[in-house]
Design a protein around this motif. Structure first.
Motif, short mmCIF file in Angstrom:
data_model
loop_
_atom_site.label_atom_id
_atom_site.label_comp_id
_atom_site.label_asym_id
_atom_site.label_seq_id
_atom_site.Cartn_x
_atom_site.Cartn_y
_atom_site.Cartn_z
N LEU A 185 0.91 -1.13 0.03
CA LEU A 185 -0.11 0.06 0.06
C LEU A 185 0.81 1.29 -0.07
O LEU A 185 0.54 2.31 -0.54
CB LEU A 185 -0.88 -0.03 1.19
CG LEU A 185 -1.97 1.27 1.36
CD1 LEU A 185 -2.73 0.83 -0.14
CD2 LEU A 185 -2.93 0.90 2.28
N LEU A 186 2.06 1.26 0.76
CA LEU A 186 2.88 2.27 0.75
C LEU A 186 3.34 2.57 -0.72
O LEU A 186 3.69 3.84 -1.29
CB LEU A 186 4.22 2.15 1.81
CG LEU A 186 3.74 2.21 3.06
CD1 LEU A 186 4.94 1.95 4.06
CD2 LEU A 186 3.19 3.77 3.79
N GLY A 187 3.70 1.46 -1.32
CA GLY A 187 4.31 1.55 -2.58
C GLY A 187 3.09 2.22 -3.56
O GLY A 187 3.22 3.10 -4.53
N ILE A 188 1.92 1.80 -3.58
CA ILE A 188 0.99 2.43 -4.44
C ILE A 188 0.82 3.95 -4.08
O ILE A 188 0.54 4.79 -4.87
CB ILE A 188 -0.48 1.63 -3.97
CG1 ILE A 188 -0.28 0.33 -4.65
CG2 ILE A 188 -1.73 2.57 -4.83
CD1 ILE A 188 -1.36 -0.82 -4.43
N ALA A 189 0.79 4.23 -2.68
CA ALA A 189 0.77 5.83 -2.25
C ALA A 189 1.74 6.50 -2.87
O ALA A 189 1.58 7.75 -3.28
CB ALA A 189 0.84 5.68 -0.87
N LEU A 190 3.14 5.93 -3.04
CA LEU A 190 4.09 6.75 -3.89
C LEU A 190 4.03 6.90 -5.16
O LEU A 190 4.14 7.94 -5.76
CB LEU A 190 5.37 6.17 -3.22
CG LEU A 190 6.14 6.18 -2.17
CD1 LEU A 190 7.48 5.48 -1.99
CD2 LEU A 190 6.43 7.71 -2.02
N LEU A 233 8.91 -1.54 -2.21
CA LEU A 233 7.46 -1.74 -1.50
C LEU A 233 6.57 -2.37 -1.86
O LEU A 233 6.09 -3.42 -1.34
CB LEU A 233 7.16 -0.23 -1.42
CG LEU A 233 8.09 0.85 -0.14
CD1 LEU A 233 7.45 2.22 -0.43
CD2 LEU A 233 7.85 0.36 1.08
N LEU A 234 6.61 -2.43 -3.42
CA LEU A 234 5.67 -3.26 -4.19
C LEU A 234 6.03 -4.73 -3.75
O LEU A 234 5.23 -5.62 -3.74
CB LEU A 234 5.63 -2.84 -5.47
CG LEU A 234 5.01 -1.67 -5.97
CD1 LEU A 234 4.94 -1.58 -7.28
CD2 LEU A 234 3.63 -1.45 -5.44
#
Length: 675
Positions: A185-190, A233-234
């Motif tokens: 989710l952090l990867g998607i947020a970035l 992150l992904l």
């Protein structure tokens, strides 16, 4: 039928079956429940085959359309959309075909279970969730499918919810995957923050080249590549979902669920989601060598060290589970070598023979009256001939025997690692070759213990395995029996592709440009181009492979297991005794579960107790709440003593107060006069 209608049917047919079986299971009964779900998955499977054939013939082109926008916010649209290309088509066929075989098999395996309709509803919902993940054209829908397969796996692993071990296992799977999903989710947020405010794949991939030099200051005075951080992150999400080290611990415990769901999770759904996601994100990963090296190292650790654990297991399903971990490590190594198409090729071949092995193991469990301990088996080929021959074929495919499906995909991975120029490739190649021996050892250890040797149930050994919360097992005077046709027919249908699918598809899938446009490989990582120059035909590859190091190691491992477990069955005990520290380490699974429990579970509980005692009790209750009350009480007790009721006391206090006021009033004047 239009493309849009066809893709909607593929995705929604299993959902319709799931809803009918789940909501109206009592009305339509067992036959109705398995009929509607099997029809739904069969529709998806047939249409998926049609789609794959269309891409193979060149009559279909990639489809990328938003079908429905369910939220618009600040210029950002959250849509349901499909991206169907050659990569999606292969995965759709794998998921739907294996799921169909599992559905049919479940009729026989679960026929006496009181949760029959509920189980069919769950596995169809699982299939729908995986299809939504595969067919998504944006990160939000990908995350929906990602979380949906996690939720349904929680329900299925804990299907027998009256068993404490099942509840522990599904909670463990759920929590471990939340760790991975947090990184995902952090990867998607970035991506949302830096890639132009869009979460559609095509927009993100188009924006990526302009961000190749972009950096993030995660630590003061230390800049990190934005693309590297996003890819890592992904990949944390993929580590959780595809059970890579160190988030692998949930997968062996998922054996607490019924055998059909073990086959579905391990072969075609959930664990392959992480592999598919990295392949889909190849335009991003190709811009970060750091990410690719990390992927390769994580995959190599998983492939080798999880394979070692399979060598000491006694539960038939857990041996197959650890082989899944090891094979997922192979796929991950291929991703790190930029051989994305080879990783997907191994996903496909592995899906068939791993589903076969799990379902055949389930057939053995049925024949053994739900005893799963291999030490209580032996010579089952005499009593279960169909299960025996199909299990042997699946084992040969798993170890990569020439002409079997696993040979072509596993050898292609080893060759890709050999040709890769990334720093981690040398280590990964070594691991891949050593893991060939390990795979053959634990696979044929299982095979010889179960299907050959003495009939050990006649020794009256106590049986330990549970089913439906009760103890089961063969009595010494009983014999195993072959499973009903609804169990062995899926075994036969899975055995066929386990033999031929690799030979038939290696050239069209890997060396004909089938994945062009769906998978992107940078020129500096052109491993597949070198492999194409060396590839002549499947037969030539087979002939060359007959004398290769992997095949020699496979034969050596099979001969060694035959000698140790059939000719000298006393040797394994002696070896374990002489290498006791090593054996204990493997038996305890490197103590990773204990570390996680001691550090995270116990540590989190103690940290919570600390904050409760210090923050809640000491600070809030005793200091702020009770402390303020005590302070007011103390002040009141002091002030109360001044209220005497005598006039002279009040007069004295008034005079004293007046003097204080006068001093304060004249203090500035006095200071000017004297100072």
């Amino acid at each position: 039928m239009s493309q849009t209608t066809m893709y909607l049917c593929i995705a929604l047919a299993p959902l319709v079956g799931s809803l009918l079986a789940g909501l109206f299971g009592r009305v339509i009964g067992k036959v109705g429940a398995h009929t509607v779900t099997i029809i739904g998955v069969a529709i998806s499977a047939v249409l998926s085959l049609q789609v794959l054939a269309g891409f193979a013939r060149g009559t279909l082109t990639p489809y990328d359309q938003n079908l429905y926008t369910w939220l618009s916010m600040g210029g950002l649209d959250f849509s349901v959309g499909f991206l169907v290309d050659s990569l999606t088509a292969v995965m759709m066929v794998v998921v739907t075909f294996v799921s169909l075989m599992v559905h049919v098999y479940t009729i026989g395996y679960m026929r006496e279970d009181p949760g029959y309709q509920r189980f069919f509803s769950y596995i169809s919902l699982f299939t729908f969730s995986m299809l939504m993940l595969l067919m998504s054209n944006n990160f939000i829908q990908l995350f929906f499918g990602w979380e949906a397969v996690g939720l349904v796996s929680y329900l299925l692993i804990g299907f027998w919810f009256k068993r404490p071990t099942a509840i522990y296992a599904n909670l463990k799977a759920f929590l471990v995957n939340r760790v991975g999903d947090f990184g995902f989710l952090l990867g998607i947020a970035l991506i949302l923050a830096y890639f132009g405010g869009s979460l559609n794949y095509k927009d993100v991939f188009a924006a990526a080249p302009q961000l190749k030099e972009a950096t993030l200051a995660l630590i003061p005075n230390h800049d990190w590549s934005l693309l590297t951080v996003v890819c890592l992150l992904l990949f944390v999400g993929a580590i959780g979902k595809s059970a890579q080290f160190p988030l692998h611990v949930w997968l062996p415990d998922s054996m607490e669920g019924p055998t059909p769901i073990s086959a579905l999770i391990h072969a075609a759904t959930m664990v392959t989601a992480g592999i598919f996601m990295v392949a889909r994100m190849s335009p991003l990963y190709e811009m970060s060598d750091v990410a690719l090296n990390t992927v390769m190292i994580i995959g190599s650790i998983t492939a080798l060290f999880m394979g070692f654990l399979g060598m000491v297991q006694h539960d038939i399903k857990r041996v197959v589970a650890y082989s899944t971990l090891s094979q997922l490590g192979y796929m991950t190594m291929a991703l790190g070598a930029s051989a994305y198409s080879v990783a997907i090729f191994h996903v496909m071949t592995h899906a068939f023979f791993k589903a076969l092995l799990f379902l055949a193991a389930g057939s053995v469990i049925i024949g053994m009256h739900h005893d799963q301990d291999m030490r209580h088996m032996g010579n089952l080929k005499k009593y279960m001939p169909i299960t025996w021959i199909t299990f042997l074929l699946g084992s040969l495919a798993l170890v990569g025997a020439p002409f079997f499906a696993g040979f072509y995909s596993k050898d292609s991975i080893i060759e890709a690692l050999h040709l890769s120029t990334l720093p981690a490739a040398g280590w990964a190649y070594f691991v891949a070759v050593v893991s060939v021996f390990v795979t053959a050892f634990y696979s044929f250890r299982l095979y010889f213990l179960v299907f050959h040797g003495k009939e050990k149930w006649r020794e009256g050994t106590a049986h330990h395995e549970e089913h439906h919360g009760e103890h089961h097992g063969l009595s010494p005077d009983a014999n195993p029996h072959e499973s009903p046709w609804v169990v062995w027919v899926p075994l036969v249908l899975l055995a066929i592709p386990s033999i031929v699918i690799g030979y038939m598809t290696i050239q069209p899938l890997l060396y004909s440009g089938f994945f062009d446009g769906a998978i992107h490989v940078a020129p500096q990582h052109a491993v597949m181009a070198q492999m194409k120059e060396e590839f002549h035909s499947a037969m030539a590859m087979t002939m060359h492979g007959l004398f290769s190091l992997p095949v020699i190691l496979t034969i050596a491992a099979i001969v060694l297991t035959w000698f140790m477990y059939l000719k000298r069955p006393d040797l394994p005990v002696k070896v374990a005794g002489s290498l006791k520290p090593l054996y204990v380490m493997l038996d305890k699974k490197y103590w990773i579960d204990e570390i996680y429990y001691g550090v995270f579970a116990v540590g989190a509980r103690k940290l919570g107790q600390f904050f409760w005692k210090v923050g809640d009790i000491a600070l809030i209750d005793n200091t702020i709440v009770n402390g303020s009350a005590k302070l007011v009480g103390w002040i009141a007790s002091v002030v109360r003593k001044m209220q005497t009721g005598f006039v002279y006391t009040y007069a004295t206090m008034m005079v004293f107060g007046l003097l204080v006021l006068l001093v304060l009033w004249f203090a500035p004047l006095i200071s000017k006069l004297f100072f």
